[in-house]
Design a protein around this motif. Structure first.
Motif, PDB file in Angstrom:
ATOM      1  N   MET A  49       0.760  -1.281  -0.176  1.00 53.53           N
ATOM      2  CA  MET A  49      -0.042   0.107  -0.010  1.00 53.53           C
ATOM      3  C   MET A  49       0.947   1.223   0.052  1.00 53.53           C
ATOM      4  SD  MET A  49      -1.249   0.049   4.020  1.00 53.53           S
ATOM      5  CE  MET A  49      -2.232   1.558   3.937  1.00 53.53           C
ATOM      6  N   SER A  50       0.352   2.499  -0.447  1.00 51.16           N
ATOM      7  CA  SER A  50       0.829   3.561  -0.043  1.00 51.16           C
ATOM      8  C   SER A  50       0.831   3.977   1.392  1.00 51.16           C
ATOM      9  CB  SER A  50       0.317   4.402  -1.343  1.00 51.16           C
ATOM     10  OG  SER A  50       0.684   5.987  -0.627  1.00 51.16           O
ATOM     11  N   ILE A  51       1.906   4.446   1.683  1.00 53.50           N
ATOM     12  CA  ILE A  51       1.612   5.373   3.150  1.00 53.50           C
ATOM     13  C   ILE A  51       0.555   6.280   3.332  1.00 53.50           C
ATOM     14  CG2 ILE A  51       2.735   7.062   4.842  1.00 53.50           C
ATOM     15  CD1 ILE A  51       4.178   4.331   4.657  1.00 53.50           C
ATOM     16  N   HIS A  52       0.126   6.944   2.213  1.00 53.28           N
ATOM     17  CA  HIS A  52      -0.842   7.991   2.267  1.00 53.28           C
ATOM     18  C   HIS A  52      -2.371   7.494   1.832  1.00 53.28           C
ATOM     19  CE1 HIS A  52       2.357  10.758   3.255  1.00 53.28           C
ATOM     20  NE2 HIS A  52       3.154  10.014   2.576  1.00 53.28           N
ATOM     21  N   THR A  53      -2.658   6.295   2.062  1.00 54.46           N
ATOM     22  CA  THR A  53      -3.928   5.545   1.733  1.00 54.46           C
ATOM     23  C   THR A  53      -4.342   5.274   3.384  1.00 54.46           C
ATOM     24  OG1 THR A  53      -3.041   4.446  -0.065  1.00 54.46           O
ATOM     25  CG2 THR A  53      -4.880   3.700   0.990  1.00 54.46           C
ATOM     26  N   GLY A  54      -5.759   5.788   3.169  1.00 53.06           N
ATOM     27  CA  GLY A  54      -6.692   5.561   4.492  1.00 53.06           C
ATOM     28  C   GLY A  54      -6.249   6.367   5.606  1.00 53.06           C
ATOM     29  N   THR A  55      -6.459   6.241   6.799  1.00 51.10           N
ATOM     30  CA  THR A  55      -6.313   6.811   7.845  1.00 51.10           C
ATOM     31  C   THR A  55      -4.584   6.782   8.048  1.00 51.10           C
ATOM     32  OG1 THR A  55      -8.353   6.517   8.498  1.00 51.10           O
ATOM     33  CG2 THR A  55      -7.093   7.183  10.215  1.00 51.10           C
ATOM     34  N   HIS A  56      -3.955   7.844   8.265  1.00 47.68           N
ATOM     35  CA  HIS A  56      -2.333   7.904   8.520  1.00 47.68           C
ATOM     36  C   HIS A  56      -1.960   9.076   8.914  1.00 47.68           C
ATOM     37  CE1 HIS A  56      -2.765  10.024   4.463  1.00 47.68           C
ATOM     38  NE2 HIS A  56      -1.580  10.442   4.698  1.00 47.68           N
ATOM     39  N   ILE A  57      -0.724   9.131   9.367  1.00 44.80           N
ATOM     40  CA  ILE A  57      -0.021  10.328   9.962  1.00 44.80           C
ATOM     41  C   ILE A  57       1.174  10.491   8.738  1.00 44.80           C
ATOM     42  CG2 ILE A  57      -0.633   9.844  12.172  1.00 44.80           C
ATOM     43  CD1 ILE A  57       3.082   9.484  11.163  1.00 44.80           C
ATOM     44  N   ASP A  58       1.597  11.813   8.476  1.00 50.80           N
ATOM     45  CA  ASP A  58       2.711  12.130   7.695  1.00 50.80           C
ATOM     46  C   ASP A  58       4.029  12.473   8.718  1.00 50.80           C
ATOM     47  OD1 ASP A  58       0.944  12.475   5.503  1.00 50.80           O
ATOM     48  OD2 ASP A  58       0.781  14.621   5.685  1.00 50.80           O
ATOM     49  N   ALA A  59       5.006  11.943   8.074  1.00 54.64           N
ATOM     50  CA  ALA A  59       6.352  12.546   8.930  1.00 54.64           C
ATOM     51  C   ALA A  59       6.607  13.738   7.677  1.00 54.64           C
ATOM     52  CB  ALA A  59       7.368  11.564   8.850  1.00 54.64           C
ATOM     53  N   PRO A  60       7.292  14.725   8.470  1.00 55.21           N
ATOM     54  CA  PRO A  60       8.143  15.810   7.645  1.00 55.21           C
ATOM     55  C   PRO A  60       8.773  15.389   6.231  1.00 55.21           C
ATOM     56  CG  PRO A  60       8.321  16.411   9.935  1.00 55.21           C
ATOM     57  CD  PRO A  60       7.618  14.856  10.092  1.00 55.21           C
ATOM     58  N   PHE A  61       9.439  14.160   6.440  1.00 54.86           N
ATOM     59  CA  PHE A  61      10.237  13.559   5.146  1.00 54.86           C
ATOM     60  C   PHE A  61       9.074  13.394   4.267  1.00 54.86           C
ATOM     61  CE2 PHE A  61      11.566   9.667   2.881  1.00 54.86           C
ATOM     62  CZ  PHE A  61      12.929  10.547   2.229  1.00 54.86           C
ATOM     63  N   HIS A  62       7.849  13.340   4.424  1.00 55.18           N
ATOM     64  CA  HIS A  62       7.061  13.271   3.211  1.00 55.18           C
ATOM     65  C   HIS A  62       7.183  14.440   2.208  1.00 55.18           C
ATOM     66  CE1 HIS A  62       3.272  12.695   0.783  1.00 55.18           C
ATOM     67  NE2 HIS A  62       2.714  13.718   1.634  1.00 55.18           N
ATOM     68  N   PHE A  63       7.239  15.770   2.663  1.00 49.95           N
ATOM     69  CA  PHE A  63       7.316  16.902   1.859  1.00 49.95           C
ATOM     70  C   PHE A  63       8.536  17.502   1.910  1.00 49.95           C
ATOM     71  CE2 PHE A  63       6.770  19.379   5.352  1.00 49.95           C
ATOM     72  CZ  PHE A  63       5.907  18.695   6.439  1.00 49.95           C
ATOM     73  N   ASP A  64       9.584  16.971   2.977  1.00 45.88           N
ATOM     74  CA  ASP A  64      10.952  17.669   3.031  1.00 45.88           C
ATOM     75  C   ASP A  64      11.986  16.809   3.113  1.00 45.88           C
ATOM     76  OD1 ASP A  64      13.217  18.890   4.002  1.00 45.88           O
ATOM     77  OD2 ASP A  64      12.346  19.909   5.931  1.00 45.88           O
ATOM     78  N   SER A  65      12.809  16.606   2.164  1.00 48.05           N
ATOM     79  CA  SER A  65      13.793  15.347   2.109  1.00 48.05           C
ATOM     80  C   SER A  65      14.817  15.337   3.321  1.00 48.05           C
ATOM     81  CB  SER A  65      14.460  15.566   0.850  1.00 48.05           C
ATOM     82  OG  SER A  65      13.575  15.286  -0.234  1.00 48.05           O
ATOM     83  N   GLU A  66      14.979  16.495   3.873  1.00 52.33           N
ATOM     84  CA  GLU A  66      15.646  16.726   5.043  1.00 52.33           C
ATOM     85  C   GLU A  66      15.061  16.601   6.364  1.00 52.33           C
ATOM     86  OE1 GLU A  66      19.140  17.311   4.491  1.00 52.33           O
ATOM     87  OE2 GLU A  66      18.188  17.162   2.312  1.00 52.33           O
ATOM     88  N   GLY A  67      13.608  16.307   6.337  1.00 53.93           N
ATOM     89  CA  GLY A  67      12.641  16.292   7.301  1.00 53.93           C
ATOM     90  C   GLY A  67      12.813  15.153   8.283  1.00 53.93           C
ATOM     91  N   LYS A  68      12.229  14.883   9.434  1.00 54.25           N
ATOM     92  CA  LYS A  68      12.130  13.759  10.336  1.00 54.25           C
ATOM     93  C   LYS A  68      11.441  12.765   9.454  1.00 54.25           C
ATOM     94  CE  LYS A  68      12.360  15.539  14.990  1.00 54.25           C
ATOM     95  NZ  LYS A  68      11.312  16.002  16.228  1.00 54.25           N
ATOM     96  N   ARG A  69      11.917  11.708   9.678  1.00 55.16           N
ATOM     97  CA  ARG A  69      11.047  10.174   9.533  1.00 55.16           C
ATOM     98  C   ARG A  69      10.316   9.773  10.686  1.00 55.16           C
ATOM     99  NH1 ARG A  69      14.267   8.180   4.481  1.00 55.16           N
ATOM    100  NH2 ARG A  69      15.460   9.621   4.023  1.00 55.16           N
ATOM    101  N   VAL A  70       9.436   8.710  10.309  1.00 51.98           N
ATOM    102  CA  VAL A  70       8.643   8.180  11.282  1.00 51.98           C
ATOM    103  C   VAL A  70       9.388   7.959  12.829  1.00 51.98           C
ATOM    104  CG1 VAL A  70       7.177   6.329  11.873  1.00 51.98           C
ATOM    105  CG2 VAL A  70       6.902   7.501   9.873  1.00 51.98           C
TER     106      VAL A  70
END
Ligand SMILES: N[C@@H](CC(=O)c1ccccc1NC=O)C(=O)O
Ligand SMILES: [Zn+2]
Ligand SMILES: [Zn+2]
Length: 211
Positions: A49-70
């Motif tokens: 599945m995609s991480i962004h399917t259904g009920t989910h949380i985003d980590a900053p890495f989703h939109f910022d390649s330097e951002g925090k991951r899960v």
């Protein structure tokens, strides 16, 4: 002995092959890859599945390649007091609107629609004013949940609202299913799986009314 009471309300989209996905994204699938008839002892399944399917949380890495991951997210964000606010009457959620609900608990769940279909990808989502980022931080909010597929508009490339929230320590929960939930105060649990390097995680989100 403590009495067993079923007080928790599931606010998660059911994950089946019918669940809506972003255009071009990985469809949801569950299959038994090693059936009991073959293994001799157990059925063993696999999900894709995609991480962004259904009920989910985003980590900053989703939109910022330097951002925090899960793996770097604090689990405390995803457990505790929350408020469900009905914003279904407005086309844009502003701080002026949310100011009617002060003081706010650390977690908010925005109900933008009375009725949503987890199996149909929306063609439009309620807009959020990016100014709510710093304002929510001032109010002590650490999690913003919403019943839509994104906190930004669906064609956004800039992801302004994602940034405005995370830059202010406000974490994001998307596709909460709030159709059957009345506005009010609740305890929330929506824990991400510890997929260390991921850009987000599916969650089983549940709430129970605060007395
Ligand atoms: N921002 C959305 C996801 C998202 O934008 C997206 C997910 C999968 C495939 C494409 C996407 N966005 C752009 O087309 C979210 O946070 O769930
Ligand atoms: Zn997402
Ligand atoms: Zn998002």
């Amino acid at each position: 002995m403590e009495e067993f009471v079923m007080t928790w309300i599931d606010i998660s989209h059911p994950l089946t092959e019918k669940v809506a996905t972003w255009s071009g994204d990985t469809p949801f699938s569950y299959e038994v890859v090693w059936p009991k008839e073959e293994s001799g002892s157990v059925n063993v399944g696999k999900i894709s599945m995609s991480i962004h399917t259904g009920t989910h949380i985003d980590a900053p890495f989703h939109f910022d390649s330097e951002g925090k991951r899960v793996g770097a997210l604090d689990v405390s964000v995803y457990i505790g007091t929350s408020k469900v606010i009905d914003v279904s009457e407005v086309s844009c959620v502003t701080q002026e609107l949310l100011a009617d609900y002060l003081p706010l608990p650390p977690r908010l769940l925005l109900k933008t629609k009375q009725q949503t279909d987890p199996n149909r990808f929306p063609d439009h989502v309620t807009e959020l004013d990016p100014r709510i980022g710093p304002w929510l931080k001032e109010q002590g909010v650490v999690l913003l949940g919403i019943d839509t597929a994104s906190v930004d508009h669906l064609e956004s490339k800039e992801m302004l609202v994602h940034y405005a929230l995370f830059d202010n320590g406000v974490h994001i929960l998307e596709n909460a299913w709030l159709d059957h939930v009345a506005p009010g105060d609740y305890e929330l649990i929506a824990l991400p799986l510890n997929i260390i390097d991921a850009d987000g995680s599916p969650v089983r989100a549940v709430i129970r009314p605060l007395l």
